[in-house]
Design a protein around this motif. Sequence first.
Motif, PDB file in Angstrom:
ATOM      1  N   ILE A 102      37.071  26.422 -34.786  1.00  0.00           N
ATOM      2  CA  ILE A 102      36.686  25.879 -33.468  1.00  0.00           C
ATOM      3  C   ILE A 102      36.987  24.382 -33.429  1.00  0.00           C
ATOM      4  CG2 ILE A 102      34.823  25.614 -31.777  1.00  0.00           C
ATOM      5  CD1 ILE A 102      33.483  28.093 -32.953  1.00  0.00           C
ATOM      6  N   ILE A 103      38.053  24.039 -32.712  1.00  0.00           N
ATOM      7  CA  ILE A 103      38.514  22.645 -32.631  1.00  0.00           C
ATOM      8  C   ILE A 103      37.568  21.824 -31.739  1.00  0.00           C
ATOM      9  CG2 ILE A 103      40.431  21.177 -31.829  1.00  0.00           C
ATOM     10  CD1 ILE A 103      41.300  22.969 -34.196  1.00  0.00           C
ATOM     11  N   SER A 104      37.029  22.458 -30.724  1.00  0.00           N
ATOM     12  CA  SER A 104      36.304  21.754 -29.652  1.00  0.00           C
ATOM     13  C   SER A 104      35.133  20.913 -30.140  1.00  0.00           C
ATOM     14  CB  SER A 104      35.756  22.775 -28.653  1.00  0.00           C
ATOM     15  OG  SER A 104      36.685  23.801 -28.489  1.00  0.00           O
ATOM     16  N   SER A 105      34.989  19.759 -29.529  1.00  0.00           N
ATOM     17  CA  SER A 105      33.809  18.916 -29.753  1.00  0.00           C
ATOM     18  C   SER A 105      32.773  19.289 -28.705  1.00  0.00           C
ATOM     19  CB  SER A 105      34.181  17.444 -29.579  1.00  0.00           C
ATOM     20  OG  SER A 105      35.227  17.110 -30.439  1.00  0.00           O
ATOM     21  N   GLY A 106      31.552  18.780 -28.884  1.00  0.00           N
ATOM     22  CA  GLY A 106      30.503  19.015 -27.890  1.00  0.00           C
ATOM     23  C   GLY A 106      29.385  19.897 -28.426  1.00  0.00           C
ATOM     24  N   PHE A 107      29.198  19.910 -29.745  1.00  0.00           N
ATOM     25  CA  PHE A 107      28.129  20.739 -30.326  1.00  0.00           C
ATOM     26  C   PHE A 107      27.105  19.853 -31.054  1.00  0.00           C
ATOM     27  CE2 PHE A 107      31.556  23.633 -29.400  1.00  0.00           C
ATOM     28  CZ  PHE A 107      30.875  24.690 -28.820  1.00  0.00           C
ATOM     29  N   SER A 108      26.739  20.194 -32.295  1.00  0.00           N
ATOM     30  CA  SER A 108      25.621  19.468 -32.932  1.00  0.00           C
ATOM     31  C   SER A 108      25.885  17.975 -33.056  1.00  0.00           C
ATOM     32  CB  SER A 108      25.295  20.067 -34.301  1.00  0.00           C
ATOM     33  OG  SER A 108      26.397  19.955 -35.165  1.00  0.00           O
ATOM     34  N   GLU A 109      27.162  17.571 -33.073  1.00  0.00           N
ATOM     35  CA  GLU A 109      27.448  16.134 -33.229  1.00  0.00           C
ATOM     36  C   GLU A 109      26.981  15.339 -32.007  1.00  0.00           C
ATOM     37  OE1 GLU A 109      29.691  18.276 -32.223  1.00  0.00           O
ATOM     38  OE2 GLU A 109      31.101  17.313 -30.867  1.00  0.00           O
ATOM     39  N   VAL A 110      26.748  16.062 -30.864  1.00  0.00           N
ATOM     40  CA  VAL A 110      26.191  15.366 -29.699  1.00  0.00           C
ATOM     41  C   VAL A 110      24.815  15.941 -29.342  1.00  0.00           C
ATOM     42  CG1 VAL A 110      28.382  14.614 -28.692  1.00  0.00           C
ATOM     43  CG2 VAL A 110      27.521  16.891 -28.133  1.00  0.00           C
ATOM     44  N   GLY A 111      24.195  16.616 -30.311  1.00  0.00           N
ATOM     45  CA  GLY A 111      22.831  17.117 -30.098  1.00  0.00           C
ATOM     46  C   GLY A 111      22.765  18.571 -29.653  1.00  0.00           C
ATOM     47  N   ASN A 112      23.939  19.205 -29.421  1.00  0.00           N
ATOM     48  CA  ASN A 112      23.926  20.595 -28.967  1.00  0.00           C
ATOM     49  C   ASN A 112      23.859  21.536 -30.180  1.00  0.00           C
ATOM     50  OD1 ASN A 112      24.221  22.936 -27.551  1.00  0.00           O
ATOM     51  ND2 ASN A 112      26.350  22.585 -26.920  1.00  0.00           N
ATOM     52  N   THR A 113      22.759  21.412 -30.918  1.00  0.00           N
ATOM     53  CA  THR A 113      22.627  22.148 -32.181  1.00  0.00           C
ATOM     54  C   THR A 113      22.288  23.612 -31.938  1.00  0.00           C
ATOM     55  OG1 THR A 113      21.834  20.105 -33.133  1.00  0.00           O
ATOM     56  CG2 THR A 113      21.410  22.070 -34.406  1.00  0.00           C
ATOM     57  N   LYS A 114      21.481  23.837 -30.879  1.00  0.00           N
ATOM     58  CA  LYS A 114      20.988  25.204 -30.630  1.00  0.00           C
ATOM     59  C   LYS A 114      22.161  26.156 -30.377  1.00  0.00           C
ATOM     60  CE  LYS A 114      17.602  27.569 -27.761  1.00  0.00           C
ATOM     61  NZ  LYS A 114      18.175  28.067 -26.519  1.00  0.00           N
ATOM     62  N   GLU A 115      23.079  25.736 -29.496  1.00  0.00           N
ATOM     63  CA  GLU A 115      24.199  26.633 -29.175  1.00  0.00           C
ATOM     64  C   GLU A 115      25.087  26.842 -30.410  1.00  0.00           C
ATOM     65  OE1 GLU A 115      26.896  25.479 -26.046  1.00  0.00           O
ATOM     66  OE2 GLU A 115      27.500  27.560 -25.741  1.00  0.00           O
ATOM     67  N   GLU A 116      25.262  25.764 -31.175  1.00  0.00           N
ATOM     68  CA  GLU A 116      26.086  25.881 -32.388  1.00  0.00           C
ATOM     69  C   GLU A 116      25.497  26.943 -33.330  1.00  0.00           C
ATOM     70  OE1 GLU A 116      27.743  22.166 -34.124  1.00  0.00           O
ATOM     71  OE2 GLU A 116      26.748  22.834 -35.951  1.00  0.00           O
ATOM     72  N   MET A 117      24.158  26.896 -33.486  1.00  0.00           N
ATOM     73  CA  MET A 117      23.510  27.874 -34.373  1.00  0.00           C
ATOM     74  C   MET A 117      23.615  29.282 -33.807  1.00  0.00           C
ATOM     75  SD  MET A 117      20.173  25.855 -35.710  1.00  0.00           S
ATOM     76  CE  MET A 117      19.286  27.346 -36.077  1.00  0.00           C
ATOM     77  N   GLU A 118      23.480  29.384 -32.473  1.00  0.00           N
ATOM     78  CA  GLU A 118      23.576  30.717 -31.852  1.00  0.00           C
ATOM     79  C   GLU A 118      24.962  31.306 -32.081  1.00  0.00           C
ATOM     80  OE1 GLU A 118      20.309  30.043 -28.283  1.00  0.00           O
ATOM     81  OE2 GLU A 118      22.449  29.977 -27.809  1.00  0.00           O
ATOM     82  N   ILE A 119      25.976  30.440 -31.982  1.00  0.00           N
ATOM     83  CA  ILE A 119      27.349  30.915 -32.184  1.00  0.00           C
ATOM     84  C   ILE A 119      27.527  31.416 -33.616  1.00  0.00           C
ATOM     85  CG2 ILE A 119      29.762  30.115 -32.362  1.00  0.00           C
ATOM     86  CD1 ILE A 119      29.173  28.360 -29.860  1.00  0.00           C
ATOM     87  N   VAL A 120      27.003  30.644 -34.590  1.00  0.00           N
ATOM     88  CA  VAL A 120      27.146  31.044 -36.001  1.00  0.00           C
ATOM     89  C   VAL A 120      26.407  32.361 -36.244  1.00  0.00           C
ATOM     90  CG1 VAL A 120      26.609  30.420 -38.391  1.00  0.00           C
ATOM     91  CG2 VAL A 120      27.482  28.692 -36.829  1.00  0.00           C
ATOM     92  N   ASN A 121      25.186  32.466 -35.708  1.00  0.00           N
ATOM     93  CA  ASN A 121      24.424  33.705 -35.914  1.00  0.00           C
ATOM     94  C   ASN A 121      25.148  34.901 -35.318  1.00  0.00           C
ATOM     95  OD1 ASN A 121      22.451  32.369 -37.293  1.00  0.00           O
ATOM     96  ND2 ASN A 121      21.155  32.033 -35.490  1.00  0.00           N
ATOM     97  N   PHE A 122      25.672  34.689 -34.094  1.00  0.00           N
ATOM     98  CA  PHE A 122      26.415  35.782 -33.445  1.00  0.00           C
ATOM     99  C   PHE A 122      27.634  36.157 -34.296  1.00  0.00           C
ATOM    100  CE2 PHE A 122      29.832  37.430 -30.879  1.00  0.00           C
ATOM    101  CZ  PHE A 122      29.211  38.402 -30.112  1.00  0.00           C
ATOM    102  N   ALA A 123      28.350  35.135 -34.747  1.00  0.00           N
ATOM    103  CA  ALA A 123      29.562  35.385 -35.541  1.00  0.00           C
ATOM    104  C   ALA A 123      29.207  36.184 -36.800  1.00  0.00           C
ATOM    105  CB  ALA A 123      30.222  34.062 -35.915  1.00  0.00           C
ATOM    106  N   HIS A 124      28.167  35.758 -37.490  1.00  0.00           N
ATOM    107  CA  HIS A 124      27.777  36.470 -38.717  1.00  0.00           C
ATOM    108  C   HIS A 124      27.376  37.913 -38.416  1.00  0.00           C
ATOM    109  CE1 HIS A 124      26.970  32.723 -41.446  1.00  0.00           C
ATOM    110  NE2 HIS A 124      28.188  32.771 -40.943  1.00  0.00           N
ATOM    111  N   ASP A 125      26.658  38.098 -37.300  1.00  0.00           N
ATOM    112  CA  ASP A 125      26.248  39.460 -36.934  1.00  0.00           C
ATOM    113  C   ASP A 125      27.458  40.346 -36.681  1.00  0.00           C
ATOM    114  OD1 ASP A 125      23.628  38.874 -37.176  1.00  0.00           O
ATOM    115  OD2 ASP A 125      23.262  38.509 -35.037  1.00  0.00           O
ATOM    116  N   HIS A 126      28.583  39.715 -36.356  1.00  0.00           N
ATOM    117  CA  HIS A 126      29.788  40.496 -36.032  1.00  0.00           C
ATOM    118  C   HIS A 126      30.884  40.322 -37.082  1.00  0.00           C
ATOM    119  CE1 HIS A 126      27.514  40.473 -32.316  1.00  0.00           C
ATOM    120  NE2 HIS A 126      28.154  41.598 -32.028  1.00  0.00           N
ATOM    121  N   GLY A 127      30.486  39.973 -38.281  1.00  0.00           N
ATOM    122  CA  GLY A 127      31.438  39.923 -39.406  1.00  0.00           C
ATOM    123  C   GLY A 127      32.473  38.822 -39.288  1.00  0.00           C
ATOM    124  N   MET A 128      32.106  37.712 -38.645  1.00  0.00           N
ATOM    125  CA  MET A 128      33.082  36.613 -38.502  1.00  0.00           C
ATOM    126  C   MET A 128      32.492  35.340 -39.125  1.00  0.00           C
ATOM    127  SD  MET A 128      34.344  37.131 -34.556  1.00  0.00           S
ATOM    128  CE  MET A 128      32.782  36.764 -33.807  1.00  0.00           C
TER     129      MET A 128
END
Length: 707
Positions: A102-128
């Motif tokens: 994921i090249i895009s900026s705009g996540f935990s580095e600017v305080g958007n930690t919750k969405e970043e974690m949700e993405i990781v959890n979703f990815a792990h749940d789906h084998g990614m």
Amino acid sequence: MKNNLPDIRYLFEPKKLAVVGASSQVGKIGHSIVKNIVESGYQGKIYPINPKGGEMLGLSIHKSLSEINDCEIDLVTLVIPAKHIFQAVKECAKIKAKFLSIISSGFSEVGNTKEEMEIVNFAHDHGMRILGPNIFGIYSAKASMNATFGPSNISKGHVSIITQSGALGIAMIGKTQVEKIGLSSIISIGNKSDIDEADLIEYLVEDPQTKVIFMYMEGIKRGERLIEVLQKATSKKPIVVIKSGRSKRGAMAAASHTGSLAGADQVFSDIMEQCGVHRATTITEALDWCKFLSTNTRPKGENCVIITNGGGVGVLAADACEQYGIHLFDDLKTLECAFLEKVPSFGSVKNPIDITGGASMQDYKRSIETAFEHPDIHSIICLGCETAVLTGETFKNTILEFHKKYAHHKPAVFSFVGGENIEKGIAYLRSEGVPIFSDIYQSISCLGKAYSDFRNIQTHSDHHSKEDKIYHIKLDKISSIIKKAQTDGRNFLLAHEGKDVMEAAGISMPKSKITKGPAEAISTAEEIGYPVVMKIVSPDILHKSDAGGIALDLQNQKEVIDAYEAIIHGCKNYNPQAKITGIEVMEMVPPGTETIVGGRYDPSFGPVIMFGLGGIYVEVIKDVSFRSITTDRNQISGMLKKIRSYPLLLGVRGEDKKDINAIIDVIIKTGMILKHCPQITDIELNPLVAYDEGDGVKAVDVRIMIQ
Ligand code: COA
């Protein structure tokens, strides 16, 4: 972490790639990435994705991931604005993608930690698994794949770079090109929401193309796992690190000496040293080391010789050798036998081998060849100052010849000092891969790192043959002491509780008892034997001496009675509300060498232990070293040797050597208490008095803080 996650190999060796946000518009990041992949000669399948469809760089663009009639894409690079990322990740799951960069900026580095974690959890749940976000991508020489928006012409080679900083990482690609350092991979890890240094090192250490790993770090997330991986990895390959952010925040939040001494940066440096990682200060230094360690053979023994045409540079080099831990071969008989004929009578064979200012390149040749071919010489430092007989033109070809003939046989570094012609010669030789520098320290630091690796590997293999000592610690007893303090609402243990913890760990403390009145104090003092020490016991008085709560060196009944009254009086004045549990009467220990052993839970690395010179001036002297907790006596011995005052433990001015083994036992036990009792945040034995070898140690005072 789930165990249905894909093998990291697919990230470095993908067979199918997709780029979501691939753009036909030259200059956009989504364009550069596809262009780089195509131009780097990637042989697998490439799927550019953009809702507009069409064609780019000879590839047809798919309007969405679901439009691809191909499942199991190994690596999807996402180059779309952050707000669309989660939706795109869900699309990736449908096509059973394995890795998402994921090249895009705009996540935990600017305080958007919750969405970043949700993405990781979703990815792990789906084998990614997720690389990034906030990265410039990944280059892997093995797959001939440059899936980055950095420079397009990366040269293949043997150094792998893992970088937390994007911009610096891109700049480093440029710098490696200038320095002619080939890369086996470069991976941008950005926010490291999922994949971190440890995951990548596990792959790189087994990758035959990678000879050296270079990490640029800003912060540590999963420090304990990183330590585990680094310790294994450095026994196989050199690892170089640069870390920025020398923060003092950790120290400010600290409650104990150990805490305030544990400046985040020293803990990082010491733990890297423990792991066998080379910490560099500058990018230039790091790249010098990487180039040398990836292209030169390792030493097979400790004996190094310096060959020089100038006494001054020889002395400078000898100083640098001491600094970087290089042993100068000092068997005079062998040196004379090997070099006497090659050195003029007014020169020297007493390493540095001084072939004197009149030496021509022919003279160098004779001495260097001797050094390269001598079985007892394991590495060479060749120095030169420009003279009328040694000019830029004459030295270039000879040095290149040596390098080509011997570089794979024995490590050698070169340093030549002179004018424009020498500088030009150095630039030419460097472009040919010769480890030559105009700065003596620069060249010797490279050889020094090769020696650290050599020793690290040796210690590692020695260690496997040794049995670790078994320690019995009564953990149940310690837990119940902590539980009681927690039930009382305290975040620290009282003196007698600390003593009970030490007893449960088998750490020797002075004999003592809490007494409830002058009569009991006297009988206890007589039981223990004079002289004694008396100390206030109160949950409300932490700094006993400030409150007048300590009396030392009491020799008889009268002094005990007087001290009892004075302590009660002083403490009542200091804090009239203080609840006084009693007065502890304690054996006064004989003098010895005062050390400090501490341990605390470090926010980055988990439980760490500290050793240093103890007593009341520890915070001023700051002569301490840190390690991640370990039962490896070798590692702890290295920790002891690191402090400046180590010679005090070896015995100075006619004193005997101190009981270093007993100190090591206490450090190991302190680490074990921390490891098994996570409720303990800080533990400190100060002073831990060390006696002569065989006489043990005594922890005079212990402070334990709990959650
Ligand atoms: N699927 C496929 N393509 C999509 C899409 C989706 N869900 N959503 C948008 N796109 C397309 C857009 O139409 C656009 O195509 P076009 O160029 O043909 O118009 C392309 O993807 C890019 O989208 P756009 O909105 O133009 O974004 P952008 O290119 O201006 O910026 C980023 C995208 C990711 C580069 C930007 O959001 C960003 O994060 N920049 C910082 C990156 C960075 O510095 N990272 C750290 C480096 S160390």
